[in-house]
Design a protein around this motif. Structure first.
Motif, PDB file in Angstrom:
ATOM      1  N   UNK A   1     -90.710 -49.381  -4.058  1.00 50.90           N
ATOM      2  CA  UNK A   1     -91.637 -49.673  -5.155  1.00 50.90           C
ATOM      3  C   UNK A   1     -92.117 -51.112  -5.095  1.00 50.90           C
TER       4      UNK A   1
ATOM      5  N   UNK B   1     -92.772 -46.920 -11.526  1.00 57.44           N
ATOM      6  CA  UNK B   1     -91.697 -46.009 -11.932  1.00 57.44           C
ATOM      7  C   UNK B   1     -92.143 -45.109 -13.084  1.00 57.44           C
TER       8      UNK B   1
ATOM      9  N   UNK C   1     -78.211 -41.366 -11.650  1.00 57.70           N
ATOM     10  CA  UNK C   1     -77.959 -42.008 -12.934  1.00 57.70           C
ATOM     11  C   UNK C   1     -76.905 -41.215 -13.703  1.00 57.70           C
TER      12      UNK C   1
ATOM     13  N   UNK D   1     -87.942 -43.733 -24.230  1.00 63.52           N
ATOM     14  CA  UNK D   1     -88.918 -43.145 -23.308  1.00 63.52           C
ATOM     15  C   UNK D   1     -88.572 -41.691 -22.995  1.00 63.52           C
ATOM     16  N   UNK D   2     -87.267 -41.430 -22.874  1.00 60.50           N
ATOM     17  CA  UNK D   2     -86.838 -40.090 -22.481  1.00 60.50           C
ATOM     18  C   UNK D   2     -86.998 -39.083 -23.606  1.00 60.50           C
ATOM     19  N   UNK D   3     -86.547 -39.449 -24.798  1.00 64.54           N
ATOM     20  CA  UNK D   3     -86.365 -38.426 -25.819  1.00 64.54           C
ATOM     21  C   UNK D   3     -87.361 -38.477 -26.964  1.00 64.54           C
TER      22      UNK D   3
ATOM     23  N   UNK E   1     -80.698 -49.436 -21.931  1.00 64.46           N
ATOM     24  CA  UNK E   1     -80.398 -48.017 -22.111  1.00 64.46           C
ATOM     25  C   UNK E   1     -81.116 -47.461 -23.337  1.00 64.46           C
TER      26      UNK E   1
ATOM     27  N   UNK F   1     -92.721 -41.062 -13.011  1.00 68.49           N
ATOM     28  CA  UNK F   1     -91.940 -40.199 -13.885  1.00 68.49           C
ATOM     29  C   UNK F   1     -92.828 -39.268 -14.700  1.00 68.49           C
ATOM     30  N   UNK F   2     -94.129 -39.256 -14.370  1.00 66.70           N
ATOM     31  CA  UNK F   2     -95.098 -38.416 -15.090  1.00 66.70           C
ATOM     32  C   UNK F   2     -95.245 -38.807 -16.553  1.00 66.70           C
ATOM     33  N   UNK F   3     -94.961 -40.046 -16.882  1.00 65.94           N
ATOM     34  CA  UNK F   3     -95.196 -40.473 -18.253  1.00 65.94           C
ATOM     35  C   UNK F   3     -96.643 -40.958 -18.364  1.00 65.94           C
TER      36      UNK F   3
ATOM     37  N   UNK G   1     -84.729 -46.973 -22.546  1.00 68.41           N
ATOM     38  CA  UNK G   1     -84.975 -45.786 -21.738  1.00 68.41           C
ATOM     39  C   UNK G   1     -84.817 -44.509 -22.560  1.00 68.41           C
ATOM     40  N   UNK G   2     -83.820 -44.528 -23.463  1.00 69.63           N
ATOM     41  CA  UNK G   2     -83.630 -43.337 -24.295  1.00 69.63           C
ATOM     42  C   UNK G   2     -84.887 -43.032 -25.103  1.00 69.63           C
TER      43      UNK G   2
ATOM     44  N   UNK H   1     -86.087 -48.336 -14.868  1.00 68.57           N
ATOM     45  CA  UNK H   1     -85.649 -47.118 -15.538  1.00 68.57           C
ATOM     46  C   UNK H   1     -84.202 -46.772 -15.209  1.00 68.57           C
ATOM     47  N   UNK H   2     -83.573 -47.559 -14.324  1.00 73.22           N
ATOM     48  CA  UNK H   2     -82.142 -47.369 -14.068  1.00 73.22           C
ATOM     49  C   UNK H   2     -81.424 -48.544 -14.711  1.00 73.22           C
TER      50      UNK H   2
ATOM     51  N   UNK I   1     -90.695 -38.427 -26.747  1.00 75.20           N
ATOM     52  CA  UNK I   1     -91.971 -37.787 -26.397  1.00 75.20           C
ATOM     53  C   UNK I   1     -93.184 -38.683 -26.622  1.00 75.20           C
TER      54      UNK I   1
ATOM     55  N   UNK J   1     -90.074 -34.287 -14.066  1.00 75.62           N
ATOM     56  CA  UNK J   1     -90.105 -35.196 -12.933  1.00 75.62           C
ATOM     57  C   UNK J   1     -89.308 -36.473 -13.229  1.00 75.62           C
ATOM     58  N   UNK J   2     -89.417 -36.940 -14.461  1.00 78.18           N
ATOM     59  CA  UNK J   2     -88.669 -38.106 -14.931  1.00 78.18           C
ATOM     60  C   UNK J   2     -87.167 -37.833 -14.760  1.00 78.18           C
TER      61      UNK J   2
ATOM     62  N   UNK K   1     -87.302 -32.475 -23.245  1.00 80.21           N
ATOM     63  CA  UNK K   1     -88.168 -33.314 -24.070  1.00 80.21           C
ATOM     64  C   UNK K   1     -88.928 -34.305 -23.218  1.00 80.21           C
ATOM     65  N   UNK K   2     -88.331 -34.740 -22.126  1.00 76.01           N
ATOM     66  CA  UNK K   2     -88.992 -35.670 -21.215  1.00 76.01           C
ATOM     67  C   UNK K   2     -89.579 -34.867 -20.050  1.00 76.01           C
ATOM     68  N   UNK K   3     -90.559 -35.431 -19.335  1.00 75.21           N
ATOM     69  CA  UNK K   3     -91.093 -34.735 -18.157  1.00 75.21           C
ATOM     70  C   UNK K   3     -89.976 -34.413 -17.167  1.00 75.21           C
TER      71      UNK K   3
END
Lengths: 177, 472
Positions: free
Chosen positions: B74, A116, B33, A90-92, A84, A120-122, A87-88, A76-77, A94, B23-24, B19-21
């Motif tokens: 991890x 990870x 980051x 996953x992030x945005x 990138x 990240x609570x996903x 990850x976007x 995720x980094x 929902x 925690x994420x 929009x994301x958790x």
């Protein structure tokens, strides 16, 4: 038990619940994506990049899902543009469920990404793909043990032969938020 | 654990909607980051300042970057979970490790690489593919069977000479365009991608990346760029698309430049190996010059272009015996891609040359090219080759192959011509891909630079060889 979550006024978003397929490059994400979605798929560049992202629809147990196939992601980094973009998404976007596809034979190397995602609570589901190759290499896996220790559902598949895909669909329907 | 409590407090401090958790977001924030830090700064700069305090404190209490420590944690966790879940029949791991060491150690790894290059590329692609297979297709299939029949057929059925020439003339669509594509390019590219697919399927490439990482660092790249570069020996256009896997713009730019300039594609490489096969000294000069250009331009670019030095770490997939099915499918799809790109272009060029000849334009362009060609010490017939080469390097190399067979060039001239053609922009497709991937300004700048640089190098090599009186 699997019907009554929409009653509390929480409306479904503009689209169907999203299932995001993620994982390292070359673990069979796209094959599983095609198995899940069938024909109606759009492939487009992610806005502002040259990275391609496929989106399709799946009908699982009478529920419509949007399924997104992301570019390869190691962690995720991210370091590369493709990562990138993954990850976007996953992030945005929902995700109602993140399906992390890993290669059964080398799953230990890929497990840190699962951890990870979970940390990240996903909402995460782990797929161990290419179970046949693992078997050939003499690696036998105890998926129940994995499920218990990770605390997320784990499904074994052979994407290229469609094995385990039916079960995967069932678990997606059960676990998508 | 310190990280967990820091994460918890950071999550609690975040108030924005992402929009994301949360925690994420918090976990990426703590691992510093840049994208996420910017995002949070825009939404809640005050809270970010609080969180940055936590991060500083966390860093004070830990050794090394947080990101790295978390990766190790991890991995340890993954190993523990995996150990309980695997019921393995032990495969001999030591064997694999020992083998990895041999492949990635500079000395033995270099030796293995040299063996692969000699047997895989020189013997298999150069001698067998570009020699035996091409000779058979050229001399027997086209020379004895197809060409005479096509020429005969058109002589009988088409009364108008210019139309006859379009198909079966000196630059005919069938006798030149189709012949180059099928009898020269197709076998060479097939042989190359066969080798490449075998190597790829064994898992050798990531090890090669580790081996070459240090050299690549000198030219502003990292081991990560090894795979696109090696693929570039198959087709630079394909490889330029693959530069997307490189992390920074700077690396992508350097890789694109080097792919366009100093990495010959398989078709061209095969033809050049075939042309220079009988002249080991000439081949060494050619390889030396191109290799030098690759490293010199790379390290210069690394010094001029601003930006950070890349870092590199790659997971090693296990080595395995290549699987026939995989190798065949990979080879087939790549050869198909290449051939479908080459064939229409070759046919089109034949038509263009035909039209140019009809109108007299062709002769005028050739006439104009004579002077620069003479500067690099080549006879005027070579002007044709460079005109071909403008459309595609391998097309030019194929023309050079015909000239060499006719005995029109000596060793020095062959070296100079091969160097110039290798360095020139590969093809129209490469030009377009450069523009698409790097933007039109950079794409055109790269092309102009390469044009001048290739020509300049050819002038120097010719002057050097003539001045030293070397005969090759």
């Amino acid at each position: 038990m699997r019907c009554c979550h929409n009653g509390d006024g929480k409306k479904e978003g503009p689209g169907s619940p999203r299932v995001v397929i993620t994982g390292w490059p070359n673990v069979g994400k796209s094959v599983l994506f095609n198995q899940l979605t069938g024909r109606y798929v759009t492939v487009s560049n992610y806005p502002g990049t040259t990275v391609e992202v496929s989106r399709g629809h799946a009908l699982i147990e009478d529920r419509a899902f949007e399924v997104i196939d992301t570019p390869g992601l190691y962690t995720l980094l991210p370091v590369s543009e493709e990562e990138r973009v993954a990850r976007r998404i996953l992030l945005y976007e929902k995700p109602s469920l993140v399906v992390h596809v890993a290669e059964a034979r080398n799953f230990e190397k890929m497990l840190p990404l699962t951890i990870q995602l979970i940390e990240s609570s996903l909402p995460t589901l782990l797929v161990l793909n290419m179970m046949d190759e693992a078997q050939k290499a003499g690696v036998r896996l105890d998926l129940g043990h994995l499920e218990k220790n990770l605390g997320v559902p784990v499904v074994g598949t052979v994407g290229t032969k469609g094995r385990g895909v039916g079960f995967l669909k069932k678990r997606i329907a059960e676990n998508a938020l | 654990m310190r990280f967990d409590s820091a994460l918890g407090s950071a999550e609690g401090l975040l108030k924005g909607e992402y929009g994301a958790p949360r925690r994420f977001i918090a976990s990426l924030l703590i691992q510093e980051d840049p994208e996420i830090t910017d995002l949070v700064r825009r939404q809640e700069p005050g809270n970010l300042a609080e969180i940055e305090k936590i991060i500083r404190e966390l860093k004070n209490h830990s050794e090394g970057p947080v990101e790295y420590q978390q990766a190790i944690r991890r991995r340890g966790q993954a190993a523990r979970i995996a150990a309980g879940a695997v019921l393995p029949n032990r495969v001999d791991e030591n064997f694999g490790h020992r083998f990895d060491f041999i492949l990635m150690n500079p000395l033995s790894g270099g030796l293995v690489l040299a063996l692969i290059l000699y047997f895989g590329i020189y013997q298999f692609v150069g001698v067998l593919g570009a020699g035996v297979a091409v000779d058979f297709l050229e001399d027997t299939v086209f020379g004895k069977i197809l060409n005479p029949r096509m020429v005969g057929f058109f002589a009988k059925t088409v009364p108008w000479a210019p139309l006859r020439d379009l198909f079966t003339g000196e630059y005919g669509v069938l006798t030149l365009g189709l012949r180059y594509a099928v009898s020269l390019i197709l076998p060479i590219v097939t042989f190359f991608f066969l080798v490449f697919s075998v190597i790829e399927d064994t898992g050798y490439l990531p090890r090669l990346a580790m081996l070459l990482d240090r050299i690549f660092k000198r030219i502003g790249l990292s081991g990560r760029a090894v795979i696109p570069m090696v693929l570039g020996f198959g087709c630079a256009t394909m490889a330029t698309l693959v530069t997307r896997t490189l992390p920074t713009r700077r690396e992508r730019l350097i890789a694109t430049l080097l792919l366009s300039l100093a990495v010959p594609c398989s078709a061209q490489l095969g033809v050049i190996l075939a042309i220079l096969a009988g002249r080991p000294k000439a081949m060494m000069v050619w390889a030396g010059v191109v290799g030098f250009v690759f490293l010199a331009v790379g390290s210069l670019a690394a010094r001029i272009l601003p930006g950070q030095k890349p870092s590199f770490y790659m997971e090693l997939p296990p080595l395995r015996l290549p699987q026939l099915g995989n190798v065949l499918i990979k080879t087939y799809s790549r050869v198909r891609w290449y051939f479908l790109e080459v064939l229409p272009l070759f046919l089109l060029v034949s038509v263009l040359i035909w039209a140019g000849q009809l109108t007299g334009l062709f002769d005028r362009v050739i006439g104009a090219l004579r002077a620069p060609v003479a500067w690099i010490g080549l006879p005027s017939e070579a002007a044709k080759v460079f005109l071909f080469g403008f459309f595609r390097r391998d097309y030019g190399a194929a023309g050079l192959y015909d000239l060499e067979k006719a005995g029109a060039l000596d060793g020095r001239q062959l070296v100079v011509a091969c160097v110039a053609l290798t360095l020139f922009l590969p093809c129209v497709a490469q030009f377009l891909i450069n523009i698409k991937e790097r933007g039109w300004k950079t794409g055109i700048a790269i092309s102009l630079f390469i044009l001048c640089f290739a020509f300049g190098t050819a002038v120097l090599v010719n002057a050097g060889l003539t001045g030293l009186g070397v005969s090759l």
